[in-house]
Scaffold this active site. Structure first.
Site, PDB file in Angstrom:
ATOM      1  N   HIS A   5     -19.965  95.741  78.135  1.00 17.05           N
ATOM      2  CA  HIS A   5     -19.544  94.667  79.027  1.00 17.05           C
ATOM      3  C   HIS A   5     -20.117  93.349  78.755  1.00 17.05           C
ATOM      4  O   HIS A   5     -19.400  92.573  77.815  1.00 17.05           O
ATOM      5  CB  HIS A   5     -19.984  94.318  80.151  1.00 17.05           C
ATOM      6  CG  HIS A   5     -19.199  93.884  81.161  1.00 17.05           C
ATOM      7  ND1 HIS A   5     -18.153  92.821  80.899  1.00 17.05           N
ATOM      8  CD2 HIS A   5     -19.510  93.230  82.550  1.00 17.05           C
ATOM      9  CE1 HIS A   5     -18.055  92.362  81.919  1.00 17.05           C
ATOM     10  NE2 HIS A   5     -19.004  92.307  83.185  1.00 17.05           N
ATOM     11  N   HIS A  11      -9.386  93.841  72.966  1.00 15.92           N
ATOM     12  CA  HIS A  11      -9.990  93.407  73.951  1.00 15.92           C
ATOM     13  C   HIS A  11      -8.634  94.450  74.870  1.00 15.92           C
ATOM     14  O   HIS A  11      -7.551  95.129  74.874  1.00 15.92           O
ATOM     15  CB  HIS A  11      -9.539  92.598  74.895  1.00 15.92           C
ATOM     16  CG  HIS A  11     -10.277  91.912  76.040  1.00 15.92           C
ATOM     17  ND1 HIS A  11     -10.017  92.251  77.021  1.00 15.92           N
ATOM     18  CD2 HIS A  11     -11.443  91.661  76.521  1.00 15.92           C
ATOM     19  CE1 HIS A  11     -10.382  91.643  78.200  1.00 15.92           C
ATOM     20  NE2 HIS A  11     -11.808  91.647  77.292  1.00 15.92           N
ATOM     21  N   ASP A  27     -16.789  87.143  72.174  1.00 18.62           N
ATOM     22  CA  ASP A  27     -17.387  87.980  71.471  1.00 18.62           C
ATOM     23  C   ASP A  27     -17.797  88.279  69.652  1.00 18.62           C
ATOM     24  O   ASP A  27     -19.013  88.284  69.437  1.00 18.62           O
ATOM     25  CB  ASP A  27     -17.924  89.282  71.856  1.00 18.62           C
ATOM     26  CG  ASP A  27     -18.467  89.070  73.478  1.00 18.62           C
ATOM     27  OD1 ASP A  27     -19.160  88.364  73.963  1.00 18.62           O
ATOM     28  OD2 ASP A  27     -18.160  90.402  73.763  1.00 18.62           O
TER      29      ASP A  27
HETATM   30  N1  ACO Z   1     -12.576  97.873  65.689  1.00 19.72           N
HETATM   31  C1  ACO Z   1     -11.490  99.194  64.438  1.00 19.72           C
HETATM   32  N2  ACO Z   1      -9.919  99.816  65.789  1.00 19.72           N
HETATM   33  C2  ACO Z   1     -10.071  99.481  66.437  1.00 19.72           C
HETATM   34  C3  ACO Z   1     -10.868  98.301  67.586  1.00 19.72           C
HETATM   35  C4  ACO Z   1     -11.892  97.517  66.582  1.00 19.72           C
HETATM   36  N3  ACO Z   1     -13.162  96.862  67.120  1.00 19.72           N
HETATM   37  N4  ACO Z   1     -10.368  98.424  69.243  1.00 19.72           N
HETATM   38  C5  ACO Z   1      -9.711  99.024  68.953  1.00 19.72           C
HETATM   39  N5  ACO Z   1      -9.332  99.483  67.992  1.00 19.72           N
HETATM   40  C6  ACO Z   1      -8.160 100.587  67.534  1.00 19.72           C
HETATM   41  C7  ACO Z   1      -8.950 101.839  68.709  1.00 19.72           C
HETATM   42  O1  ACO Z   1      -8.757 102.985  67.167  1.00 19.72           O
HETATM   43  C8  ACO Z   1      -7.393 102.826  68.531  1.00 19.72           C
HETATM   44  O2  ACO Z   1      -7.166 102.943  67.445  1.00 19.72           O
HETATM   45  P1  ACO Z   1      -5.967 104.737  67.372  1.00 19.72           P
HETATM   46  O3  ACO Z   1      -4.437 103.786  68.493  1.00 19.72           O
HETATM   47  O4  ACO Z   1      -5.642 104.016  65.977  1.00 19.72           O
HETATM   48  O5  ACO Z   1      -6.576 105.502  68.349  1.00 19.72           O
HETATM   49  C9  ACO Z   1      -6.839 100.760  68.953  1.00 19.72           C
HETATM   50  O6  ACO Z   1      -7.745 100.656  68.345  1.00 19.72           O
HETATM   51  C10 ACO Z   1      -6.251 101.292  70.958  1.00 19.72           C
HETATM   52  O7  ACO Z   1      -7.698 100.816  71.061  1.00 19.72           O
HETATM   53  P2  ACO Z   1      -8.498 101.719  72.392  1.00 19.72           P
HETATM   54  O8  ACO Z   1     -10.290 101.712  72.110  1.00 19.72           O
HETATM   55  O9  ACO Z   1      -7.659 103.090  72.830  1.00 19.72           O
HETATM   56  O10 ACO Z   1      -8.564 100.312  72.861  1.00 19.72           O
HETATM   57  P3  ACO Z   1      -9.017 100.198  74.516  1.00 19.72           P
HETATM   58  O11 ACO Z   1      -8.114  99.468  75.296  1.00 19.72           O
HETATM   59  O12 ACO Z   1      -9.846 100.811  75.512  1.00 19.72           O
HETATM   60  O13 ACO Z   1     -10.500  99.238  73.822  1.00 19.72           O
HETATM   61  C11 ACO Z   1     -12.436  97.626  74.105  1.00 19.72           C
HETATM   62  C12 ACO Z   1     -10.909  98.065  73.923  1.00 19.72           C
HETATM   63  C13 ACO Z   1     -13.745  98.927  74.617  1.00 19.72           C
HETATM   64  C14 ACO Z   1     -12.553  96.223  74.073  1.00 19.72           C
HETATM   65  C15 ACO Z   1     -12.156  97.727  72.186  1.00 19.72           C
HETATM   66  O14 ACO Z   1     -11.088  96.717  71.598  1.00 19.72           O
HETATM   67  C16 ACO Z   1     -13.284  97.596  71.127  1.00 19.72           C
HETATM   68  O15 ACO Z   1     -14.493  98.767  71.153  1.00 19.72           O
HETATM   69  N6  ACO Z   1     -14.087  96.561  70.075  1.00 19.72           N
HETATM   70  C17 ACO Z   1     -15.285  96.622  70.103  1.00 19.72           C
HETATM   71  C18 ACO Z   1     -16.583  96.065  70.970  1.00 19.72           C
HETATM   72  C19 ACO Z   1     -15.950  94.279  71.534  1.00 19.72           C
HETATM   73  O16 ACO Z   1     -15.544  93.681  71.078  1.00 19.72           O
HETATM   74  N7  ACO Z   1     -15.986  94.582  72.321  1.00 19.72           N
HETATM   75  C20 ACO Z   1     -16.461  92.975  73.390  1.00 19.72           C
HETATM   76  C21 ACO Z   1     -14.841  93.548  74.446  1.00 19.72           C
HETATM   77  S1  ACO Z   1     -14.636  91.995  75.467  1.00 19.72           S
HETATM   78  C22 ACO Z   1     -16.132  91.549  76.271  1.00 19.72           C
HETATM   79  O17 ACO Z   1     -16.441  92.762  76.945  1.00 19.72           O
HETATM   80  C23 ACO Z   1     -16.398  90.347  77.628  1.00 19.72           C
END
Ligand code: ACO
Length: 429
Positions: free
Chosen positions: A267, A306, A362
């Site tokens: 988070h 996100h 972020d």
């Molecule tokens: N880098 C590379 N690939 C990514 C990223 C990333 N940051 N985020 C998502 N993907 C890819 C996944 O591997 C997935 O690919 P696939 O379809 O080939 O398997 C696809 O994009 C969808 O990703 P999910 O993980 O299913 O998306 P979800 O909505 O569950 O996750 C999340 C969102 C957790 C924020 C994710 O994008 C992530 O881990 N980002 C990096 C961490 C981050 O910056 N978090 C801050 C969020 S903002 C906040 O909380 C204030």
């Protein structure tokens, strides 16, 4: 056409009409679907509440596909550009912008509640030298409930208002003192001649000078960051505040739960991870290799993607500008060049485009905090101070909402049943 869903239960052949209101069906209506009088009704299984509305709310609107974020209907861009954190806090709490008299009274109230009881200082000094400031914040905001036992009367509107003012006013004091504890420096009392954010900076960084006057551009940038973090509808910590608040406990305890939720790396902790990634990349030449690693699934590009935003996070755009303003004062951070280049490449790369992965809030905030010389452990504390009005607006809405009940989800039981207990003395004989 009626807004309803016709559901046929293939177990019994019975059809049910389930009304649709506001794009949702009531879970309780599904509960009427059962195979016979004795069996439990149908329930939904939704770990993490990814597709379950837990409340009606008029605080914050998000359209993730379009990249829209509004507090009480006002676009975040306009608030960040032309408002200030205390006015935004008023807006979130009261639901409308203040008149001049209301604003002055609000600022006066908040300013004159920034001090905390001396006992709070003493117990904060009792934490270990290396205590995480977020743990200290969580404990100390929860402890405030013991200083204001009247806060338990959540049905009284004036009383609620009093606690809201106290909490918004005291969070920077608690946050700054958590920081000073880790630094081994004396705690600095609030300076009520200063504005909210300038006072916070004074409590953080003042040493022997008579008065600590931060550069106005830094004050403005931090104020904007507080605005951007002030609410984000039913996120993990808001949900924690609501869930705990639904037991009708006092708001300090409910907000302490919100701080606990924000403490978690999924988070509040992503900006620290962004900094780590940027440091690991080290220089622009290494970016292509890094991107390749991300595309091969070996790592994530932190600060991208996100759960809700499938477009540029509107807060990221504003933060990027704030970062530039801060670097004008502090001098640039070499990591910025890597971040800018990384963003440029990622926005054009098919992997990211196809998955709708854009910079989130972020991506640049860690760079700004580092420029302020905050250690990474302070990042979530800053987030928590900004988020406090949002938590309180959500809590206020909850306690006045007649449809709300104590939060108590169902489960699908997967364990054993009706075992026979043998006393330990017999089992171990
Ligand atoms: N880098 C590379 N690939 C990514 C990223 C990333 N940051 N985020 C998502 N993907 C890819 C996944 O591997 C997935 O690919 P696939 O379809 O080939 O398997 C696809 O994009 C969808 O990703 P999910 O993980 O299913 O998306 P979800 O909505 O569950 O996750 C999340 C969102 C957790 C924020 C994710 O994008 C992530 O881990 N980002 C990096 C961490 C981050 O910056 N978090 C801050 C969020 S903002 C906040 O909380 C204030």
């Amino acid at each position: 056409m009626t807004d309803s869903l016709t559901v046929r239960d293939n177990r019994t052949g019975t059809e049910y009409d389930v009304p649709i209101n506001d794009g949702t069906i009531k879970a309780a209506d599904l509960g009427k679907i059962r195979t016979d009088e004795e069996s439990p009704g149908l329930a939904v299984y939704d770990p993490g509440f990814v597709n379950t509305a837990s409340c009606r709310s008029s605080v914050t609107y998000i359209d993730g596909d379009k990249g829209i974020l509004e507090y009480r209907g006002y676009p975040i861009e306009q608030l960040a550009e032309s408002s200030n954190f205390l006015e935004v806090a008023y807006l979130l709490i009261h639901g409308a912008l203040p008149t001049k008299a209301e604003y002055d009274a609000w600022v006066h109230e908040i300013t004159f509640h920034t001090f905390v009881h001396e006992n709070v200082k003493e117990f904060m000094q009792g934490f270990r030298y290396d205590a995480h400031p977020m743990g200290m914040l969580m404990a100390s905001v929860g402890a405030l409930s013991t200083f204001y036992p009247e806060a338990a009367d959540i049905k009284d509107a004036d009383n609620r208002h009093m606690q809201i003012v106290r909490m918004i006013a005291k969070m920077p004091t608690l946050g700054a003192w958590s920081f000073r504890n880790a630094q081994g420096k004396p705690f600095v009392y609030p300076d009520n001649d200063l504005g909210y954010t300038a006072n916070f900076l004074s409590m953080l960084f003042k040493m022997s000078e008579q008065k600590y006057e931060a550069d106005e551009r830094l004050v403005k940038a931090l104020d904007v960051l507080f605005i951007l973090h002030a609410d984000h509808e039913q996120n993990c910590s808001a949900n924690a505040v609501r869930s705990v608040g639904s037991s009708q406990v006092d708001p300090y305890s409910a907000v302490a739960a919100g701080v606990g939720a924000l403490y978690g790396p999924l988070h509040g902790g992503a900006n620290e991870a962004v900094l780590k990634s940027l440091k690991k990349i080290g220089s622009k030449e290494n970016i292509p290799d890094f991107i390749k690693g991300v595309k091969d699934g070996n790592e994530r590009l932190m600060g991208f993607g996100h759960r809700v935003y499938k477009n540029y996070d509107p807060r990221a755009r504003i933060i990027k500008k704030a970062a530039m303003d801060v670097f004008e004062v502090t001098g640039t951070n070499p990591l910025l060049d890597i971040a800018l280049e990384l963003e440029k490449i990622a926005l054009e790369d098919e992997y990211f485009v196809k998955r709708k992965l854009y910079p989130n809030v972020d991506f640049y905030s860690g760079l700004i905090y580092e420029a302020f010389q905050f250690p990474p452990e302070m990042f979530t504390v800053l987030f928590a101070i900004g988020r406090t009005p949002g938590w309180l607006a959500q809590w206020l809405e909850l306690v006045q909402d007649k449809e709300q009940k104590i939060a108590r989800p169902k489960q699908i039981y997967t364990g054993d049943r009706e075992l026979t207990f043998t006393p330990a003395a017999e089992r171990w004989a």
